[in-house]
Enzyme design. Structure first.
Site, PDB file in Angstrom:
ATOM      1  N   SER A 181      71.681 -37.630  33.632  1.00 40.75           N
ATOM      2  CA  SER A 181      72.687 -38.470  32.994  1.00 40.75           C
ATOM      3  C   SER A 181      72.170 -39.897  33.015  1.00 40.75           C
ATOM      4  O   SER A 181      71.866 -40.428  34.077  1.00 40.75           O
ATOM      5  CB  SER A 181      73.988 -38.364  33.794  1.00 40.75           C
ATOM      6  OG  SER A 181      74.933 -39.265  33.305  1.00 40.75           O
ATOM      7  N   LYS A 189      76.507 -38.619  29.696  1.00 34.29           N
ATOM      8  CA  LYS A 189      76.443 -39.932  30.349  1.00 34.29           C
ATOM      9  C   LYS A 189      77.585 -40.062  31.361  1.00 34.29           C
ATOM     10  O   LYS A 189      78.693 -39.600  31.124  1.00 34.29           O
ATOM     11  CB  LYS A 189      76.589 -41.016  29.272  1.00 34.29           C
ATOM     12  CG  LYS A 189      76.698 -42.443  29.785  1.00 34.29           C
ATOM     13  CD  LYS A 189      75.362 -43.091  29.976  1.00 34.29           C
ATOM     14  CE  LYS A 189      75.506 -44.506  30.568  1.00 34.29           C
ATOM     15  NZ  LYS A 189      74.226 -45.080  31.001  1.00 34.29           N
ATOM     16  N   LEU A 247      76.787 -48.782  32.808  1.00 35.46           N
ATOM     17  CA  LEU A 247      77.702 -47.709  32.381  1.00 35.46           C
ATOM     18  C   LEU A 247      78.366 -47.938  31.027  1.00 35.46           C
ATOM     19  O   LEU A 247      79.590 -47.802  30.904  1.00 35.46           O
ATOM     20  CB  LEU A 247      78.791 -47.476  33.449  1.00 35.46           C
ATOM     21  CG  LEU A 247      78.331 -46.762  34.713  1.00 35.46           C
ATOM     22  CD1 LEU A 247      79.370 -46.904  35.826  1.00 35.46           C
ATOM     23  CD2 LEU A 247      78.103 -45.284  34.433  1.00 35.46           C
ATOM     24  N   ASN A 300      78.901 -39.070  40.158  1.00 31.41           N
ATOM     25  CA  ASN A 300      77.781 -39.999  40.375  1.00 31.41           C
ATOM     26  C   ASN A 300      78.165 -41.009  41.450  1.00 31.41           C
ATOM     27  O   ASN A 300      78.981 -41.900  41.204  1.00 31.41           O
ATOM     28  CB  ASN A 300      77.455 -40.690  39.049  1.00 31.41           C
ATOM     29  CG  ASN A 300      76.240 -41.579  39.144  1.00 31.41           C
ATOM     30  OD1 ASN A 300      75.712 -41.819  40.228  1.00 31.41           O
ATOM     31  ND2 ASN A 300      75.788 -42.076  38.005  1.00 31.41           N
ATOM     32  N   CYS A 318      75.196 -45.012  41.305  1.00 29.73           N
ATOM     33  CA  CYS A 318      74.830 -45.981  40.259  1.00 29.73           C
ATOM     34  C   CYS A 318      74.582 -47.366  40.876  1.00 29.73           C
ATOM     35  O   CYS A 318      75.456 -47.913  41.537  1.00 29.73           O
ATOM     36  CB  CYS A 318      75.922 -46.068  39.188  1.00 29.73           C
ATOM     37  SG  CYS A 318      75.452 -47.229  37.887  1.00 29.73           S
ATOM     38  N   LYS A 329      75.588 -36.687  42.427  1.00 28.31           N
ATOM     39  CA  LYS A 329      74.341 -37.412  42.166  1.00 28.31           C
ATOM     40  C   LYS A 329      74.129 -38.412  43.291  1.00 28.31           C
ATOM     41  O   LYS A 329      74.991 -39.246  43.567  1.00 28.31           O
ATOM     42  CB  LYS A 329      74.443 -38.134  40.809  1.00 28.31           C
ATOM     43  CG  LYS A 329      73.185 -38.878  40.380  1.00 28.31           C
ATOM     44  CD  LYS A 329      72.134 -37.919  39.877  1.00 28.31           C
ATOM     45  CE  LYS A 329      70.898 -38.602  39.322  1.00 28.31           C
ATOM     46  NZ  LYS A 329      71.010 -38.913  37.912  1.00 28.31           N
ATOM     47  N   GLY A 360      60.899 -43.390  36.107  1.00 26.69           N
ATOM     48  CA  GLY A 360      59.551 -43.157  35.595  1.00 26.69           C
ATOM     49  C   GLY A 360      58.619 -42.657  36.694  1.00 26.69           C
ATOM     50  O   GLY A 360      59.035 -42.412  37.829  1.00 26.69           O
TER      51      GLY A 360
HETATM   52  C1  DHB Z   1      73.786 -46.251  34.864  1.00 22.62           C
HETATM   53  C2  DHB Z   1      72.704 -46.195  35.711  1.00 22.62           C
HETATM   54  C3  DHB Z   1      72.557 -45.143  36.577  1.00 22.62           C
HETATM   55  O1  DHB Z   1      71.510 -45.054  37.433  1.00 22.62           O
HETATM   56  C4  DHB Z   1      73.498 -44.142  36.592  1.00 22.62           C
HETATM   57  O2  DHB Z   1      73.369 -43.149  37.439  1.00 22.62           O
HETATM   58  C5  DHB Z   1      74.575 -44.184  35.737  1.00 22.62           C
HETATM   59  C6  DHB Z   1      74.711 -45.243  34.866  1.00 22.62           C
HETATM   60  C7  DHB Z   1      73.960 -47.398  33.968  1.00 22.62           C
HETATM   61  O3  DHB Z   1      73.477 -48.498  34.284  1.00 22.62           O
HETATM   62  O4  DHB Z   1      74.636 -47.254  32.930  1.00 22.62           O
END
Ligand code: DHB
Length: 318
Positions: free
Chosen positions: A56, A80, A112, A175, A178, A217, A276
């Site tokens: 995601s 997402k 997000l 998640n 993030c 996650k 990456g």
């Molecule tokens: C975003 C980044 C992430 O690592 C994630 O797990 C979910 C969203 C983001 O910046 O949108």
């Protein structure tokens, strides 16, 4: 010791060694009679034709983007990370790709941007997403609420859609990793908060009664005690947590453009999540540790730095 074995003996020896070392739930990737590769697997008891699918992240925010995953050979489609309401995310530039020939790294701090949870569970979105797929594949939604109340509200909306007859939502990925929310820390680095979120969501009837598979996650960890504490909390909720996806991006990394003399990412002073090839080693260590520490009821999905079949196999064998 020199071993002089034919292919069959070699395969048996490898299988014996492999079995003695492994106790995880992934199936052996080769049919040992024909030596034909099989990438089939199960995650949270859900069958996937191939064990490779998207994380995601960027390029998973719309049904158009998701339909590209659905039409590929990916084993599943993961949307997402959603918030309760749609939002536009952080200011641009918010993604960066190392531009050398063998790109080593990417960074993102999207913050997000997403259409809001209702979009990802709507009939139209799932229809459009799946319209291009040639074989049925599971569709997972991901949520990343601003707080526990938002996560609970999103889970209730997902549950409402399932109760209304939507059968194509195979699971939810929560998640807790993030790194890009301005003013908010990475939840799963705070073990008390990790526990309180899992405690709250585990009681919801979507998981407790209707048994929708829940995945979590996780961010990368870098030290033994942190792995131990995270795994101990996850194991406590193994009645609802059916898989762990490790790792999210390595949070709060920085790259500076030497010509512009400023960070390549705009928000958070340039601090952003790293992904990456550069994260492969951290990802691998986390997959290995999580597999060692988590109970068998919790599957481990490896994410981060996979560029090739070889990279994937390394994850698989860890
Ligand atoms: C975003 C980044 C992430 O690592 C994630 O797990 C979910 C969203 C983001 O910046 O949108």
């Amino acid at each position: 010791m020199d071993l002089d074995l034919d292919g069959c003996e070699c395969a048996k020896l490898f299988q014996k060694e492999y079995k003695s070392k492994k106790e995880h739930t992934l199936s052996y990737p080769y049919n040992l009679i024909t030596m034909a590769p099989s990438l089939e697997t199960k995650i949270a008891n859900i069958s996937l034709d191939t064990c490779v699918y998207n994380a995601s992240g960027p390029r998973t925010g719309s049904s158009q983007a998701l339909s590209k995953v659905a039409s590929s050979a990916a084993g599943a489609v993961l949307a997402k990370s959603a918030t309760l309401a749609s939002q536009t995310g952080n200011p641009l530039p918010r993604t960066w790709h190392h531009d050398a020939e063998e790109s080593h790294a990417s960074m993102n701090s999207e913050g997000l941007p997403n259409m809001g949870i209702d979009y990802y569970v709507s009939k139209d979105t799932i229809d459009e997403t799946m319209s291009t797929t040639v074989s049925a594949k599971p569709y997972f939604v991901s949520i990343s609420g601003k707080n526990i109340d938002d996560n609970i509200a999103m889970l209730e909306r997902i549950h409402a859609r399932i109760k209304a007859g939507e059968k194509r939502i195979s699971g939810v990925e929560l998640n807790l990793a993030c790194p890009n929310i301005i003013g908010k820390p990475i939840i799963a680095y705070d073990f008390e908060q990790l526990e309180s979120v899992l405690q709250a969501v585990s009681q919801l009837s979507i998981f407790a009664e209707d048994k929708l598979p829940l995945g979590v996650k996780m961010p990368p960890y870098f030290d033994g005690p942190h792995y131990d504490r995270a795994a101990a909390v996850l194991n406590k909720y193994s009645h609802v947590v059916k898989y762990v996806a490790s790792i999210n991006t390595i949070g709060n990394c920085l790259m500076v453009d030497p010509i512009a003399e400023m960070p390549v990412i705009r928000s958070k002073g340039g601090f952003a999540g790293l992904s990456g090839r550069a994260v492969k080693f951290t990802a691998l260590a986390n997959v290995k540790k999580m597999r060692e520490l988590l109970v068998d009821e919790i599957d481990v999905v490896g994410a981060g730095g996979v560029f090739s079949g070889e990279g994937m196999c390394v994850d698989y064998y860890s």
